[in-house]
Write an enzyme that holds these catalytic residues in place. Structure first.
Site, PDB file in Angstrom:
ATOM      1  N   THR A  31       0.849  -1.193   0.000  1.00  0.00           N
ATOM      2  CA  THR A  31       0.000   0.000   0.000  1.00  0.00           C
ATOM      3  C   THR A  31       0.883   1.240   0.000  1.00  0.00           C
ATOM      4  OG1 THR A  31      -1.821  -1.103   1.093  1.00  0.00           O
ATOM      5  CG2 THR A  31      -1.661   1.273   1.440  1.00  0.00           C
ATOM      6  N   HIS A 180      -6.934 -11.124  -0.508  1.00  0.00           N
ATOM      7  CA  HIS A 180      -6.236 -10.677   0.703  1.00  0.00           C
ATOM      8  C   HIS A 180      -6.940 -11.281   1.917  1.00  0.00           C
ATOM      9  CE1 HIS A 180      -3.868  -8.451   3.410  1.00  0.00           C
ATOM     10  NE2 HIS A 180      -3.929  -7.245   2.883  1.00  0.00           N
ATOM     11  N   ASN A 183      -3.383 -10.186   7.507  1.00  0.00           N
ATOM     12  CA  ASN A 183      -3.145  -8.894   8.157  1.00  0.00           C
ATOM     13  C   ASN A 183      -4.338  -8.250   8.846  1.00  0.00           C
ATOM     14  OD1 ASN A 183      -0.511  -9.133   7.439  1.00  0.00           O
ATOM     15  ND2 ASN A 183      -0.581  -7.683   5.723  1.00  0.00           N
ATOM     16  N   TYR A 185      -7.597  -7.993   8.039  1.00  0.00           N
ATOM     17  CA  TYR A 185      -8.702  -7.364   7.302  1.00  0.00           C
ATOM     18  C   TYR A 185      -9.896  -8.322   7.263  1.00  0.00           C
ATOM     19  CZ  TYR A 185      -5.133  -3.947   6.634  1.00  0.00           C
ATOM     20  OH  TYR A 185      -4.161  -3.015   6.899  1.00  0.00           O
ATOM     21  N   ASN A 240      -2.885  -5.356  13.442  1.00  0.00           N
ATOM     22  CA  ASN A 240      -4.313  -4.998  13.525  1.00  0.00           C
ATOM     23  C   ASN A 240      -5.027  -5.727  14.661  1.00  0.00           C
ATOM     24  OD1 ASN A 240      -4.545  -2.954  11.629  1.00  0.00           O
ATOM     25  ND2 ASN A 240      -4.820  -4.386   9.919  1.00  0.00           N
TER      26      ASN A 240
END
Ligand SMILES: Cc1cc2nc3c(=O)[nH]c(=O)nc-3n(C[C@H](O)[C@H](O)[C@H](O)COP(=O)(O)O)c2cc1C
Length: 377
Positions: A31, A180, A183, A185, A240
């Protein structure tokens, strides 16, 4: 197809399925928060990615499949026709240099803010806020509120959005897509029991917690064929504010099931040795290798030496490099010559313009000559 019969050399070509990579180096998804209004990939993105097309495979920065999936400012999408047209410039530029490029599709789930959602709360499997995590908005860092738990009847829409993103990625000329699932999400939030306390068929047992991930994999595989779909996971990752009580069992189940699907690859982020809730559990690629005979990409702090070791050991088939590719557009060539590397500058990772994006220098002729003398090929 597994590569065990192919030379385990980082710079040697690698064949899997119908895909031929010029080497075993992958540019990790990164990102960079430089998207333009309309969440279009930056006008500089074609230059940025094509400068790095010495990699066998490039995986794009995480890209939202729907406006609903956004959680940070200036991340690109793949839900509008304009975005498709802009991404087409990127895929054309990368293909002109002989690399393949997959698009990483995401939905951030709870890692978002009402600023991105017309004032509505972020959504998640359960109404549990991440502790000590902020997101970056147009007005700077903001705290993340307690999310709203998605209703069961909203989940088909999430799957449909991934399918739509996959269709658009195809129209934009990508070679495949990466789901994805890492991480912290949305898909990872469903998978891990620290974030999923649902009592419907998407919560409870690992089969149930993995349901949304496999629903998405099935949907995008219908668009692309499974052999053009990769999946990224971060077993044991704590980024996260993630945790799972039984990460070997949870991720072992997911990886074993993926092994039956003839996917393009499994992409694992290895937890840093000193981090995570389970410092003693082996969650490295070596733990998962026996369950997954197909192509494995591994990421997480790899340099040339560790990468070559990983290939020799057979724990992975391809190695992804993140920060090193940010700072060294010609990373494979530098490895080939044993050249010195530029240092990444974290101040310019996210946001801003060309600085730290397309101005890291490639080796100049003098440097190449000196390196060649020091390390004759
Ligand atoms: C600036 C930056 C942005 C990142 N963005 C993403 C992303 O969009 N998607 C993703 O799956 N991982 C992302 N990551 C994680 C990287 O893909 C990679 O797994 C991590 O940096 C470890 O590899 P490295 O030590 O080679 O950098 C990001 C990492 C960095 C440093």
């Amino acid at each position: 197809m597994n590569a065990n019969t192919q030379p385990a050399d980082l710079l040697a070509p690698y064949q899997f399925g119908t895909l031929q990579l010029k080497n075993r180096m992958v540019m990790a998804p990164l990102t960079r928060s430089r998207a333009e209004p309309g969440n279009l990939p930056s006008a500089m993105a074609a230059a940025y990615y094509s400068e790095r097309a010495g990699a066998g495979l490039i995986i794009t920065e995480a890209t939202q499949a729907s406006p609903d999936g956004q959680g940070y400012v200036a991340t690109p999408g793949i839900h509008s026709l304009d975005q498709v047209a802009h991404w087409k410039q990127v895929t054309d530029a990368v293909h002109a240099k002989g690399a393949l490029i997959f698009m990483q599709l995401w939905h951030v789930g709870r890692i978002s803010h009402p600023d991105f959602r017309d004032g509505q709360l972020p959504v998640a499997p359960s109404a549990i806020a991440p502790r000590g995590v902020q997101t970056y908005t147009a007005e700077g860092f903001k705290d993340i509120p307690v999310p709203r738990a998605l209703a069961t009847n909203e989940l088909p829409r999430v799957v449909a959005d991934f399918r739509h993103g996959a269709e658009n990625a195809k129209a934009a000329g990508f070679d495949g897509i990466e789901v994805h699932g890492a991480n912290g999400y949305l898909l990872d939030q469903f998978l891990e029991d620290g974030t999923n306390q649902r009592t419907d068929e998407y919560g409870g047992s690992v089969e149930n917690r993995a349901r949304l991930l496999f629903d998405v994999i099935d949907a995008v595989s219908e668009v692309w064929g499974s052999e053009r779909v990769g999946v990224r996971l971060s077993p044991g990752g704590s980024f996260n504010d993630m945790c799972d009580c039984h990460p070997q069992a949870t991720f072992g189940y997911v990886v074993r099931r993926m092994a039956t699907l003839n996917l393009a690859y499994l992409h694992l982020i290895e937890p840093a040795i000193t981090q995570g809730e389970h410092p003693n559990a082996d969650l490295s690629a070596s733990f998962f290798r026996p369950f997954y005979p197909g192509t494995i990409i591994v990421a997480g702090g790899y340099d040339q030496q560790r990468a070559e070791e990983a290939l020799r050991e057979g724990k992975a088939d391809l190695i992804a490099f993140g920060q090193l590719f940010i700072a060294n557009p010609d990373l494979p060539e530098r490895f080939r010559r044993g050249a010195a590397l530029n240092k990444p500058n974290p101040q310019t990772f996210y946001g801003g313009g060309a600085e730290g994006y397309i101005d890291y220098p490639a080796m100049n002729a003098e440097q190449s000559e000196a390196d060649l003398e020091a390390h004759p090929t």
